[in-house]
Motif scaffolding. Structure first.
Motif, PDB file in Angstrom:
ATOM      1  N   ALA A 145       0.819  -1.214   0.000  1.00 19.85           N
ATOM      2  CA  ALA A 145       0.000   0.000   0.000  1.00 19.85           C
ATOM      3  C   ALA A 145       0.850   1.260   0.000  1.00 19.85           C
ATOM      4  CB  ALA A 145      -0.942  -0.001   1.198  1.00 19.85           C
ATOM      5  N   PHE A 146       2.094   1.152   0.484  1.00 16.70           N
ATOM      6  CA  PHE A 146       2.986   2.300   0.554  1.00 16.70           C
ATOM      7  C   PHE A 146       4.109   2.154  -0.470  1.00 16.70           C
ATOM      8  CE2 PHE A 146       1.100   1.970   4.761  1.00 16.70           C
ATOM      9  CZ  PHE A 146       0.737   3.286   5.033  1.00 16.70           C
ATOM     10  N   GLY A 147       4.548   3.267  -0.995  1.00 19.49           N
ATOM     11  CA  GLY A 147       5.677   3.263  -1.919  1.00 19.49           C
ATOM     12  C   GLY A 147       6.910   3.885  -1.281  1.00 19.49           C
ATOM     13  N   GLY A 148       8.041   3.820  -2.010  1.00 23.66           N
ATOM     14  CA  GLY A 148       9.260   4.455  -1.545  1.00 23.66           C
ATOM     15  C   GLY A 148       9.263   5.935  -1.888  1.00 23.66           C
ATOM     16  N   ASP A 149      10.357   6.612  -1.622  1.00 32.06           N
ATOM     17  CA  ASP A 149      10.474   8.040  -1.902  1.00 32.06           C
ATOM     18  C   ASP A 149      10.220   8.302  -3.381  1.00 32.06           C
ATOM     19  OD1 ASP A 149      11.058   8.586   0.693  1.00 32.06           O
ATOM     20  OD2 ASP A 149      13.229   8.570   0.430  1.00 32.06           O
ATOM     21  N   GLY A 150       9.279   9.203  -3.651  1.00 33.95           N
ATOM     22  CA  GLY A 150       8.970   9.557  -5.024  1.00 33.95           C
ATOM     23  C   GLY A 150       8.154   8.524  -5.764  1.00 33.95           C
ATOM     24  N   GLU A 151       7.735   7.458  -5.090  1.00 35.49           N
ATOM     25  CA  GLU A 151       6.938   6.409  -5.714  1.00 35.49           C
ATOM     26  C   GLU A 151       5.607   6.283  -4.987  1.00 35.49           C
ATOM     27  OE1 GLU A 151       9.252   2.925  -5.286  1.00 35.49           O
ATOM     28  OE2 GLU A 151      10.712   3.450  -6.829  1.00 35.49           O
ATOM     29  N   ARG A 152       4.600   5.850  -5.697  1.00 38.90           N
ATOM     30  CA  ARG A 152       3.335   5.565  -5.021  1.00 38.90           C
ATOM     31  C   ARG A 152       3.218   4.058  -4.815  1.00 38.90           C
ATOM     32  NH1 ARG A 152      -1.054   3.987  -8.212  1.00 38.90           N
ATOM     33  NH2 ARG A 152      -0.762   4.093 -10.468  1.00 38.90           N
ATOM     34  N   GLY A 153       2.493   3.680  -3.768  1.00 40.22           N
ATOM     35  CA  GLY A 153       2.336   2.268  -3.465  1.00 40.22           C
ATOM     36  C   GLY A 153       1.679   1.520  -4.612  1.00 40.22           C
ATOM     37  N   ARG A 154       2.178   0.362  -4.897  1.00 38.07           N
ATOM     38  CA  ARG A 154       1.643  -0.424  -6.015  1.00 38.07           C
ATOM     39  C   ARG A 154       0.166  -0.723  -5.834  1.00 38.07           C
ATOM     40  NH1 ARG A 154       4.397  -6.055  -6.552  1.00 38.07           N
ATOM     41  NH2 ARG A 154       2.626  -6.768  -5.298  1.00 38.07           N
ATOM     42  N   ASP A 155      -0.242  -0.954  -4.579  1.00 34.74           N
ATOM     43  CA  ASP A 155      -1.633  -1.304  -4.290  1.00 34.74           C
ATOM     44  C   ASP A 155      -2.329  -0.249  -3.438  1.00 34.74           C
ATOM     45  OD1 ASP A 155      -1.423  -3.700  -5.697  1.00 34.74           O
ATOM     46  OD2 ASP A 155      -0.635  -4.759  -3.950  1.00 34.74           O
ATOM     47  N   GLY A 156      -1.758   0.949  -3.401  1.00 36.05           N
ATOM     48  CA  GLY A 156      -2.357   2.006  -2.589  1.00 36.05           C
ATOM     49  C   GLY A 156      -3.755   2.380  -3.056  1.00 36.05           C
ATOM     50  N   LEU A 157      -3.967   2.434  -4.376  1.00 34.15           N
ATOM     51  CA  LEU A 157      -5.286   2.767  -4.897  1.00 34.15           C
ATOM     52  C   LEU A 157      -6.301   1.678  -4.554  1.00 34.15           C
ATOM     53  CD1 LEU A 157      -7.104   4.623  -6.532  1.00 34.15           C
ATOM     54  CD2 LEU A 157      -6.331   3.463  -8.612  1.00 34.15           C
ATOM     55  N   ALA A 158      -5.872   0.417  -4.634  1.00 34.18           N
ATOM     56  CA  ALA A 158      -6.772  -0.686  -4.269  1.00 34.18           C
ATOM     57  C   ALA A 158      -7.188  -0.569  -2.807  1.00 34.18           C
ATOM     58  CB  ALA A 158      -6.088  -2.029  -4.520  1.00 34.18           C
ATOM     59  N   PHE A 159      -6.238  -0.198  -1.954  1.00 33.10           N
ATOM     60  CA  PHE A 159      -6.562   0.006  -0.536  1.00 33.10           C
ATOM     61  C   PHE A 159      -7.633   1.082  -0.394  1.00 33.10           C
ATOM     62  CE2 PHE A 159      -6.340   1.623   3.691  1.00 33.10           C
ATOM     63  CZ  PHE A 159      -5.849   0.609   4.495  1.00 33.10           C
ATOM     64  N   GLY A 160      -7.419   2.231  -1.060  1.00 37.03           N
ATOM     65  CA  GLY A 160      -8.367   3.326  -0.953  1.00 37.03           C
ATOM     66  C   GLY A 160      -9.750   2.966  -1.471  1.00 37.03           C
ATOM     67  N   LEU A 161      -9.814   2.267  -2.599  1.00 43.74           N
ATOM     68  CA  LEU A 161     -11.102   1.875  -3.159  1.00 43.74           C
ATOM     69  C   LEU A 161     -11.803   0.828  -2.285  1.00 43.74           C
ATOM     70  CD1 LEU A 161     -10.171   1.723  -6.950  1.00 43.74           C
ATOM     71  CD2 LEU A 161     -11.522   3.479  -5.785  1.00 43.74           C
ATOM     72  N   GLY A 162     -11.010  -0.104  -1.730  1.00 47.89           N
ATOM     73  CA  GLY A 162     -11.585  -1.075  -0.801  1.00 47.89           C
ATOM     74  C   GLY A 162     -12.160  -0.383   0.427  1.00 47.89           C
ATOM     75  N   TYR A 163     -11.442   0.628   0.911  1.00 45.96           N
ATOM     76  CA  TYR A 163     -11.911   1.375   2.083  1.00 45.96           C
ATOM     77  C   TYR A 163     -13.177   2.154   1.754  1.00 45.96           C
ATOM     78  CZ  TYR A 163     -11.234   3.574   6.643  1.00 45.96           C
ATOM     79  OH  TYR A 163     -11.377   3.977   7.958  1.00 45.96           O
TER      80      TYR A 163
END
Length: 377
Positions: A100-118
């Motif tokens: 769900a979290f990405g590194g510096d300057g990156e977005r989490g690979r599954d961050g959007l899935a987390f948000g939509l699930g929420y």
């Protein structure tokens, strides 16, 4: 005449926890095991911070569903189907937690899935609650705002995404502190107590499962068997601290005696805030045990040792707060045990894992024995 905004009497008031609610809890605890895996992989302050962010958001919405089913048993087909849809949301969240979290300057690979699930979890909860108590409108904007912030965070690279996650959690904290609950939400004490007790049991069971996962693929030696048995003993000692001393039974009586308008405040303090350190403690202990069992006979490094000792401390602190809020017992011996467990973590880094687990188990057991001797005296 009754106001349309007041809780309405209903023939489906819950007397016992339904099997569908237990099914729901199993799915929710899957998200807890994902947090355990995240912490076990990297026992660092950064990992702990991510666990706290995710847990805070998940715990708020899980509790929201408990308040929902405490208002009316999900006995109708549409309600059951919607509750199952809410479980799908939690399942999507659980699957997306590791990335769900990405590194510096990156977005989490599954961050959007987390948000939509929420967002799905929030939408289902809001729709169901509006059917039984329109006072949910007072909290709905906070829940919806948090979900939308998480969706945006899923599209945002770090470190800005962390700010959005923090803002989403802050919205919920604000709601819990400033939205007046008394007189607007009805609490059924027996159901509420049973539901949270069942959740703790499932969480304890998953921590034992993590012992087995940690031992997966290894030869069952004396050292491995001893470490696993001691891990079970540590979990059992914490189970005994809460269930073996009938804290849940006393809690039910305390809530039943309380004024109906006062119950929401007591429930929020005892079953929301006090449960936070207890559940986080179980997560930390499971992460520490997973590492310890995976390296039987070895000395724990600082991270897993802190997870084990800190987890016991957190659980006992939560138990102390729970007892203090509901006045269900003398909390001082458990408070002393919490301090002793935290002080024991340097010892856990100087001895093998089995000895460290045994020491923490002995601390909890000693507190319970002294407490019982004092009560009988």
């Amino acid at each position: 005449m009754t106001s349309r905004n007041e809780p309405q009497p209903d023939a489906d008031l819950p007397a016992r926890v339904s099997t569908l609610e237990l099914f729901f809890d199993l799915v929710f605890v899957f998200t807890i095991t994902q947090l355990t895996s995240m912490l076990a992989e990297h026992v660092t302050p950064a990992a702990a911070g991510r666990v706290l962010l995710i847990f805070g958001l998940l715990w708020w919405m899980y509790s929201a569903y408990v308040w929902l089913t405490n208002t009316r048993t999900p006995s109708r087909v549409p309600e059951r189907l919607l509750l199952l849809l809410g479980m799908v949301g939690f399942l999507i969240i659980g699957l997306s937690i590791p990335h769900a979290f990405g590194g510096d300057g990156e977005r989490g690979r599954d961050g959007l899935a987390f948000g939509l699930g929420y967002l799905l979890v929030v939408a289902v909860h809001s729709g169901l609650y509006l059917r039984v108590n329109r006072n949910i409108w007072r909290i709905l904007p906070f829940n919806l705002g948090s979900a939308l912030l998480l969706v945006i965070a899923g599209l945002t690279p770090s470190p800005a995404a962390y700010g959005l996650w923090g803002a989403a959690l802050a919205l919920q904290v604000f709601a819990s502190l400033f939205v007046r609950l008394a007189g607007r939400f009805e609490i059924q004490p027996e159901h509420f107590v049973e539901r949270h007790g069942s959740l703790l049991i499932v969480a304890f069971g998953e921590s034992v499962a993590d012992v087995g996962i940690g031992a997966g693929g290894q030869r069952v030696t004396v050292s491995l068997a001893l470490s696993a048995a001691l891990g079970l003993a540590l979990t059992a000692s914490l189970w005994w601290a809460f269930f073996g001393t009938a804290d849940d039974d006393r809690a039910a009586r305390s809530l039943a005696r309380a004024d109906r308008a006062e119950r929401p405040r007591l429930v929020l303090a005892a079953y929301f805030y006090a449960y936070i350190p207890m559940l986080l403690g179980i997560v930390a202990i499971a992460a520490g045990l997973k590492t310890a069992i995976g390296h039987p006979g070895a000395t724990l490094t600082a991270g897993p040792a802190v997870a084990l000792a800190g987890g016991v401390t957190l659980f006992l602190i939560g138990d102390v707060l729970f007892r203090w809020v509901l006045r269900t017992g003398i909390p001082w011996y458990r408070a002393a045990a919490a301090a002793a467990a935290l002080a024991a973590w340097p010892v856990a880094t100087a001895v093998d894992a089995a000895a460290g687990i045994a020491l923490l188990t002995a601390i909890v057991a000693a507190a319970l024995v002294i407490e019982q001797a004092t009560v009988k005296a």
